[in-house]
Design a protein around this motif. Structure first.
Motif, short mmCIF file in Angstrom:
data_model
loop_
_atom_site.label_atom_id
_atom_site.label_comp_id
_atom_site.label_asym_id
_atom_site.label_seq_id
_atom_site.Cartn_x
_atom_site.Cartn_y
_atom_site.Cartn_z
N LEU A 1 3.42 5.38 -11.13
CA LEU A 1 2.99 3.98 -11.31
C LEU A 1 1.73 3.91 -12.18
O LEU A 1 1.62 3.06 -13.06
N ALA A 2 0.80 4.83 -11.90
CA ALA A 2 -0.47 4.79 -12.63
C ALA A 2 -0.25 4.93 -14.14
O ALA A 2 -0.97 4.33 -14.95
N ARG B 1 0.84 -1.21 0.00
CA ARG B 1 0.00 0.00 0.00
C ARG B 1 0.87 1.25 0.00
O ARG B 1 0.62 2.22 -0.70
N SER C 1 2.55 1.67 -3.39
CA SER C 1 1.53 2.08 -4.36
C SER C 1 1.22 3.57 -4.19
O SER C 1 1.17 4.33 -5.17
N ASP C 2 1.06 3.99 -2.94
CA ASP C 2 0.74 5.39 -2.64
C ASP C 2 1.90 6.32 -3.04
O ASP C 2 1.70 7.34 -3.69
N THR D 1 -2.70 -3.70 -10.36
CA THR D 1 -3.89 -2.85 -10.50
C THR D 1 -3.53 -1.36 -10.38
O THR D 1 -4.17 -0.50 -10.99
N THR D 2 -2.46 -1.05 -9.62
CA THR D 2 -2.01 0.36 -9.49
C THR D 2 -1.35 0.83 -10.78
O THR D 2 -1.41 2.00 -11.13
N ALA D 3 -0.67 -0.11 -11.46
CA ALA D 3 0.04 0.23 -12.71
C ALA D 3 -0.56 -0.64 -13.82
O ALA D 3 0.09 -1.55 -14.33
N SER E 1 0.96 -7.41 -6.65
CA SER E 1 -0.02 -6.56 -5.95
C SER E 1 -0.14 -5.18 -6.58
O SER E 1 -1.12 -4.48 -6.31
N LEU E 2 0.84 -4.78 -7.39
CA LEU E 2 0.76 -3.44 -7.99
C LEU E 2 0.20 -3.47 -9.41
O LEU E 2 0.11 -2.42 -10.05
N ASP F 1 1.21 8.82 -9.40
CA ASP F 1 1.00 8.97 -10.84
C ASP F 1 2.04 8.22 -11.66
O ASP F 1 1.76 7.74 -12.75
#
Ligand SMILES: C[S@@+](CC[C@H](N)C(=O)[O-])C[C@H]1O[C@@H](n2cnc3c(N)ncnc32)[C@H](O)[C@@H]1O
Length: 424
Positions: A279-280, A269, A272-273, A301-303, A298-299, A277
């Motif tokens: 990573l996004a 988390r 990801s935080d 979905t973030t990326a 786990s990332l 942007d």
């Protein structure tokens, strides 16, 4: 004997005064200034010599016996706490009272543990990286007890699960371990591994699976474990399946896993935080020291647009990662990071072992040219050394969070975000 007694002289302190008079070179009365990386308190004698003392808190006045004394520094052990910190608590663990070295900060209130870890990280960045102005914030903690799902332990002659007394090889039988998940604690209490040198115990909080393996001092030694209970799998190839942020991971005996799923989830988390942007919007992410694929998995979905390249040195962890990431756009490269040939990427995530990256890995990761690099470290001094090396490669540290993934111990996890300057 250790006693707390805020602000007044006790009978104990009078006895100590007599000791000081009789052996002045060995017994000293000290005011603890701070705690340092590694968990010890730091105090100064009147001469200015630094004394490191375990089991103390900043502000405390303690009577100390010096156990090693060099010209520049000494190490001491507490004879008595003459003036206790308001944050001092009574360690609840029986094994700790018998000398177990596993949880060296049980004498501190958990909220104070978090603050002290934050100070240790700031101090490492100030002293080692010469970065006094970096903002470091507390990024959270896992539950203070029963959080561990893996442990590497010693055994006593009867094969009972033990941890070592600090700075010795002497095993202290645990009987129970308060930071162990209940399923792990059952193994700690019931299992016997007579003849083993070191034993690795792992459980899954998600599935209840349990696995054990061990090493022996001599290759021909035979260990016949007892008291394992039903369903415990044995050997380096034995696997458990753990869940983190809704995703399932295979973890083999030899592969690294965080202190437990709560730690893994908090870490993911945080990354990801902090990746935000970068990573996004990333099209390519390197998960260096990727282990079983925790971050890549786990990332995802973030990326969502990113292809992941996981670089990992352990064959066991790579095999787990291949299975764990099979449904994702991810390549697993089984290689030391230092020997990997870098290619351009948008984001690097690097989670090295205790020693940190070091110069060679910094050179390799910087050669990716990634605009953002997220570094995770479990040793604040090694993290600070790497921060200085990365700065020399054009990566400026712009945010740091300290996480408590090992409550009751001095261990602290550091997550830092570096941005590449356009000049490079
Ligand atoms: C702290 S663990 C992190 C693993 C993973 N990121 C996770 O969170 O589960 C460090 C990992 O680096 C691996 N490792 C150690 N030295 C390495 C090296 N020089 N090159 C690549 N991997 C290495 C270890 O096998 C281990 O899996």
């Amino acid at each position: 004997m250790m006693r707390g007694g805020a602000g007044h002289a006790s009978e104990g302190s009078r006895a100590y005064a007599a000791d000081v008079a009789s052996v002045p070179q060995q017994h000293v009365r000290l005011r603890i200034e701070q705690v340092v990386a590694g968990g010890d308190g730091l105090a100064r004698e009147a001469s200015g010599r630094v004394v490191f003392v375990p089991g103390v808190l900043p502000g405390e006045e303690v009577a100390v016996r010096l156990v090693t004394a060099k010209r520049d520094f000494a190490r001491g052990e507490v004879l008595e706490v003459l003036e206790a910190s308001p944050a001092r608590v009574s360690p609840p663990c029986a094994a700790h009272r018998r000398g177990c070295g596993g949880c060296d900060w049980q004498h501190a209130d958990p909220a104070r543990q978090d603050e002290l870890k934050l100070e240790v990280v700031r101090e490492a960045l100030r002293r080692t990286a010469r970065m006094p102005d970096v903002v470091v914030t507390a990024g959270g903690s896992v539950p203070t007890w029963a959080y561990r799902t893996s442990m590497r332990v010693a055994v006593d002659r009867a094969g009972r699960v033990s941890l070592r007394r600090p700075r010795t090889n002497e095993p202290v039988v645990l009987d129970h371990c308060l930071v162990a998940h209940p399923l792990l604690d059952e193994l700690v209490h019931d299992a016997r591994f007579a003849g083993a040198d070191e034993v690795s115990l792992r459980v899954s909080a998600a599935t209840g699976e349990r696995s054990v393996w061990w090493t022996t001092a001599r290759p021909d030694d035979i260990v016949v474990p007892e008291g394992l209970g039903a369903g415990v799998t044995v050997g380096v190839d034995a696997v458990v399946h753990e869940e983190v942020a809704g995703r399932r991971y295979r973890v083999s005996g030899e592969s690294f896993f965080q202190s437990g799923p709560a730690a893994a989830e908090l870490l993911v988390r945080t990354v990801s935080d902090m990746g935000g942007d970068a990573l996004a919007e990333a099209r390519s992410v390197v998960d260096a020291y990727g282990g079983i694929g925790l971050f890549a998995g786990s990332l995802a979905t973030t990326a969502p647009a990113a292809a992941f390249t996981l670089v990992e040195g352990s064959a066991a962890a790579c095999a787990d990662a291949v299975e764990n990431l099979a449904d994702l756009d991810a390549d697993v490269i089984c290689s030391p990071v230092e020997a990997w040939t870098p290619s351009p990427v948008d984001v690097v995530i690097a989670d090295p072992s205790r020693h940190g990256l070091g110069r060679d890995a910094v050179t390799v990761l910087a050669a990716t040219g990634a605009p953002v690099l997220l570094l995770i470290g479990c040793d604040p001094v090694a993290f600070a050394r790497d921060a200085a090396l990365l700065a020399a490669e054009g990566y400026a540290l712009d945010e740091v969070r300290s996480l408590d993934l090992f409550p009751q111990t001095h261990h602290v996890e550091v997550v830092g975000r570096f941005r590449r300057s356009t000049a490079h």
